[in-house]
Design an enzyme around this catalytic site. Structure first.
Site, PDB file in Angstrom:
ATOM      1  N   SER A 115      32.491  35.979  43.471  1.00 34.37           N
ATOM      2  CA  SER A 115      32.261  36.316  44.879  1.00 34.37           C
ATOM      3  C   SER A 115      32.011  37.809  45.071  1.00 34.37           C
ATOM      4  CB  SER A 115      33.444  35.858  45.739  1.00 34.37           C
ATOM      5  OG  SER A 115      34.667  36.379  45.265  1.00 34.37           O
TER       6      SER A 115
ATOM      7  N   HIS B 197      36.039  28.836  41.088  1.00 32.99           N
ATOM      8  CA  HIS B 197      36.439  30.122  41.683  1.00 32.99           C
ATOM      9  C   HIS B 197      37.476  29.862  42.772  1.00 32.99           C
ATOM     10  CE1 HIS B 197      36.405  34.242  42.642  1.00 32.99           C
ATOM     11  NE2 HIS B 197      35.239  34.373  43.259  1.00 32.99           N
TER      12      HIS B 197
ATOM     13  N   HIS C 230      42.874  32.669  32.614  1.00 31.31           N
ATOM     14  CA  HIS C 230      42.112  33.551  33.488  1.00 31.31           C
ATOM     15  C   HIS C 230      40.960  34.134  32.682  1.00 31.31           C
ATOM     16  CE1 HIS C 230      41.117  37.079  35.974  1.00 31.31           C
ATOM     17  NE2 HIS C 230      41.644  36.400  36.975  1.00 31.31           N
TER      18      HIS C 230
ATOM     19  N   ARG D  42      49.831  38.936  40.472  1.00 27.15           N
ATOM     20  CA  ARG D  42      49.840  38.307  41.796  1.00 27.15           C
ATOM     21  C   ARG D  42      50.751  37.079  41.791  1.00 27.15           C
ATOM     22  NH1 ARG D  42      43.542  37.382  42.375  1.00 27.15           N
ATOM     23  NH2 ARG D  42      44.022  36.613  40.283  1.00 27.15           N
TER      24      ARG D  42
ATOM     25  N   ASP E 213      46.751  31.188  41.275  1.00 25.07           N
ATOM     26  CA  ASP E 213      46.598  29.857  41.869  1.00 25.07           C
ATOM     27  C   ASP E 213      47.760  28.932  41.537  1.00 25.07           C
ATOM     28  OD1 ASP E 213      44.084  30.396  43.062  1.00 25.07           O
ATOM     29  OD2 ASP E 213      43.116  30.155  41.113  1.00 25.07           O
TER      30      ASP E 213
END
Length: 457
Positions: free
Chosen positions: A262, A292, A338, A347, A395
């Protein structure tokens, strides 16, 4: 050691709690130095080699190829993301939270990403008020979004709404009438500020139309921060814990260097001098892909399926069995691995620490499952041997907290990601124009050409 030195330098700089400086004025102070740095790099080091291009780069999605300029953040495979040198933990220490809150707010992260400086509390509050003033949707956008079928995917609606705001682009209008290149960044900044300000109202209207048709939407409160208003408009403003989680989620998702799909898309489209609305709408459609931004909903779906099969007795052993069942069926374990990272995603760690402060989250079976999966999954994936990074990415944890607090619509999760990722992508559109970066135009090769080149070396 680096973190301590950065924080020391920040703490040694007096923080002005009474400031009338706008974000544009702050940017005007730092642009000349960056322009001079770029000029020096061109003059003195334009022929320096940063790495070799290999066949695996050409046929492997250019993964790891050092080939674009992105000032806001750098992603280290082992240490994770840094925003102008600051880790997530550093940012949590020095960036301004909302009044009465503890988590970073989007405005303070946006200021850092755009200027490279930590804003004062006064500067942050002033930016919140400015974005609130700009945050109302134009009537034509309201009519457009309300005309769309509720069965249309929320991400498609978000991209369409953002693209249609091109109608009001300051940059497009200025370019058409003729302006100096040195002025490009000022009009780009104006568009980016308007787009960032309007995203919560746009995203909230999509949520209302798809999931709560006819329900009133709260008006923008000029005393609230961007995410505080977003939570209000979603209908969750009374849920302080969810609002705080959204603040943290959106701030730490705001940028993840420029090579992800993105961010790269916004940079590529922006390099043609398309305005920020067109550039970021393209980024949103890249984010909508299952490889994504859709990943977080896939993770939660997988976690819930595992929970149904395991039942109430959640043990490391039965999680391990389910992991092997997933892998032996030819599927990947969602939320692990990843494209760049080779260690646990900072994160993910930050979201886990948020859960640690909330007893109700620690009791949630899905969140317990996430934590126990983290205990065993890396060893299983190492034994399996086909995953370069056996550790969790963001995620693995992000969706389950949203679900716990009542935001249960999976398809909408990527919209929240889209609101967040604007923080980094928009700041870099401003910098691309300030630095006069050219149109992006890599060289492509056919397989026959690659084979000829390989044989001739």
């Amino acid at each position: 050691m680096f973190r301590r030195s950065v924080l020391k330098s920040l703490s040694s700089t007096p923080r002005r709690y009474a400031s009338t400086k706008s974000i544009r004025e702050a940017l005007e102070e730092v642009i000349p130095a960056k322009q001079a740095q770029l000029k020096r790099l061109k003059a003195e080091h334009s022929q320096a080699v940063l790495g070799d291009v290999k066949v695996e780069h050409v046929i492997g999605g250019m993964r790891g190829l050092k080939s674009m300029l992105w000032e806001a953040s750098v992603l280290d495979p082992n240490e994770g993301i840094r925003f102008h040198g600051l880790t997530i933990a550093d940012c949590q220490e020095v960036l301004t939270p909302a009044p009465g809150g503890k988590e970073i707010i989007a405005e303070s992260m946006f200021w850092l990403l755009l200027t490279g400086k930590v804003p004062t509390e006064a500067e942050t509050r002033s930016l919140s008020q400015e974005l609130a003033r700009r945050g109302e949707l134009p009537d034509y956008i309201v009519k457009l979004i309300d005309s769309l079928p509720p069965t249309l995917h929320p991400m498609t609606q978000l991209g369409m709404g953002v693209a249609a705001m091109n109608h009001d682009s300051t940059f497009a209008a200025a370019y058409e009438r003729g302006i100096k290149k040195s002025e490009y960044w000022t009009h780009t900044l104006e568009d980016c500020m308007n787009l960032l300000a309007r995203l919560p109202a746009l995203a909230a209207r999509i949520y209302r139309n798809v999931y709560n048709p006819g329900k009133p939407i709260s008006v923008i409160d000029h005393n609230l921060d961007l995410v505080g208003n977003y939570s209000n408009m979603l209908g969750f403003g009374s849920n302080h814990d969810l609002t705080e989680y959204l603040r943290l989620y959106i701030a730490i998702h705001g940028d993840h260097e420029g090579g992800n799909a993105s961010a790269h898309t916004s940079h590529l489209v922006g390099s043609t001098l398309s305005d920020p609305y067109l550039s970021y709408s393209a980024a949103l459609f890249a984010l909508a892909g299952p490889l994504h931004g859709l990943a977080n909903q896939e993770v939660l779906r997988w976690q819930q399926n595992m929970q149904k099969e395991i039942g109430s007795e959640i043990t490391h052993e039965n999680i391990k069995e389910y992991l092997w069942k997933t892998l032996n069926s030819g599927q990947v374990v969602p939320g692990y691995g990843h494209g760049v990272l080779r260690s646990p995603d900072p994160r993910f760690i930050a979201l886990q620490k948020f859960c640690d402060t909330k007893p109700e989250l620690l009791k949630d079976p899905t969140i317990q499952l996430v934590r126990k999966t983290y205990d065993v999954a890396p060893d299983v994936l190492k034994e399996h041997g086909k995953t370069k990074n056996p550790y969790p990415n963001v995620d693995a944890a992000s969706g389950c907290v949203l679900y716990h607090y009542g935001l249960t619509q999976f398809k909408y999760y990527t919209v929240i990601f889209g609101v967040s990722r604007a923080l980094g992508a928009l700041t870099q559109l401003v910098w691309a124009r300030a630095l006069g970066l050219p149109i992006e135009r890599p060289k492509s090769l056919s397989m026959d050409t690659i084979e000829k080149l390989v044989k001739s070396t």
